[in-house]
Design a protein around this motif. Structure first.
Motif: not given
Length: 391
Positions: A256-262, A294-296
């Motif tokens: 995937v293009d973008k990942v969020v660690d929540a 990118a990873i947020g």
């Protein structure tokens, strides 16, 4: 006044505490109509990040202004307002650049402060009848309507949860129209990160969790639920991407293009579910994210874990796959939410009908219900995802 007070590990109670009052001419006093429970409240509730007995919890307040100080200019008694989690002065070097979560005036020990939060200043929390709001002109956002109306749940999430989800998706991960996105964690922040990514035009959003109620809610929002109990979520997402059909020439972009660690430091070790593995999500994210993605990181990673669980350590010094991230040219961004960058925009999305974040609220109660709601929330019982108290 009544307030939800921390007593000991996994123990809160509703107590009578001294009334909140105006302490400076720039203050406002707000009568709380809704105050939400948050996952970061659980970090203190579980004894992980340190809270002293007597701390009044709560950093997601919505209410009506009752009194204002003599120097307050734009806020008046009777106004319905939401108050950002991170209070700020509005005029220091950081605030003037829009970096309100790093305000230089609100706390002696360092930049930034928050209501009802251990180590983040002397400000009492908002799970109470009344809240003192310093620098009221900066910190109170005026809202339309009346307490208890159809937007009550939407508006209370403007204090923290919705703005944090938007910050994670828009600023930290940089989600743009057409992106493919994965969000690890389907608690409140994860769900609202996924929701924000969809609002921003993401092509597909995957939401990874292991709790049925959360996965169901992710599907309700329009995300693709991924249950890590059924196997490696990275491989599950890659398989779904392949089934959907990768564009010609993009076969090597099966992540995937973008990942969020929540999730943060309490991530579970998939091979040993009874243990924690604080670097589980960053390891998965590094494998899943496409080159130049990118990873947020919105999940909390404290300097110290005061009560580490099996698999965790007292100091959260993580082993991260920096080589993989460097080789892929991935951007990794952290940071608290600069709430006031987003509150007006998100309020207007709610008022216009474009956004209804309150869909993730699952439970309501009075202050008296707080001890039981905390217990259920902590144990992920009875489908509690987001609970809101109405004093």
């Amino acid at each position: 006044m009544r307030a939800v007070v921390y007593e000991d590990v996994r123990s809160v109670a509703v107590r009578e505490v001294p009334d909140a009052t105006l302490e400076a001419e720039t203050d406002a006093l707000v009568r709380i109509t809704s105050s939400a429970l948050c996952g970061t409240d659980l970090h203190m509730y579980d004894g992980r990040t340190g809270a002293n007995p007597g701390l009044v919890f709560g950093h997601e307040p919505l209410g009506v202004v009752e009194q204002v100080g003599s120097a307050v200019q734009t806020v008046r008694p009777g106004m319905r307002v939401v108050i950002p989690t991170h209070l700020f002065c509005g005029t220091c070097a950081m605030c003037s650049r829009g970096l309100s979560a790093a305000c230089l005036r609100v706390r002696v020990e360092g930049p930034g402060a928050a209501y009802g939060y251990a180590g983040m200043g002397p400000y009492r929390g908002a799970q109470a009848d009344l809240l003192r709001v310093p620098w009221a002109d900066a910190n109170c956002l005026h809202l339309p309507g009346e307490p208890g109306d159809a937007h009550e749940d939407d508006f209370v999430l403007l204090a923290d949860a919705f703005v944090t989800g938007w910050h994670a998706a828009a600023t930290l991960a940089g989600v743009e129209p057409g992106d493919t996105v994965a969000v690890f964690g389907a608690g409140t922040i994860g769900l609202l990160s996924a929701y924000s990514a969809l609002l921003r035009g993401a092509r597909v959003v995957y939401c990874v969790d292991g709790v049925d109620a959360r996965l169901d809610k992710a599907g309700e929002l329009g995300a693709v639920p991924i249950d890590f109990r059924r196997g490696d979520p990275v491989e599950q997402i890659r398989a779904d991407r392949a089934r959907a059909g990768l564009p010609l020439g993009e076969e090597k972009l099966s992540g995937v293009d973008k990942v969020v660690d929540a999730v943060g430091f309490q991530a579970r070790d998939r091979e040993h579910p009874d243990q924690e593995r604080p670097n589980q999500v960053i390891a998965d994210a590094a494998q899943l994210v496409n080159p130049t993605g990118a990873i947020g990181v919105a999940g909390v990673y404290p300097d110290k874990d005061l009560h580490p669980r099996p698999g965790a350590t007292a100091r959260e010094d993580l082993v991260a796959p920096w080589g993989t991230l460097f080789g892929k040219g991935v951007a990794v961004r952290f940071g608290r939410t600069h709430d006031r960058r987003y509150t007006r925009l998100l309020r207007d999305l709610v008022v216009s009908g474009r956004a209804r974040p309150g869909i993730i609220v699952t439970h309501h109660g009075t202050l008296a219900d707080a001890p039981e709601l905390y217990r259920r929330f902590d144990r992920r019982e009875n489908g509690v995802i987001k609970a809101v108290l109405h004093p």
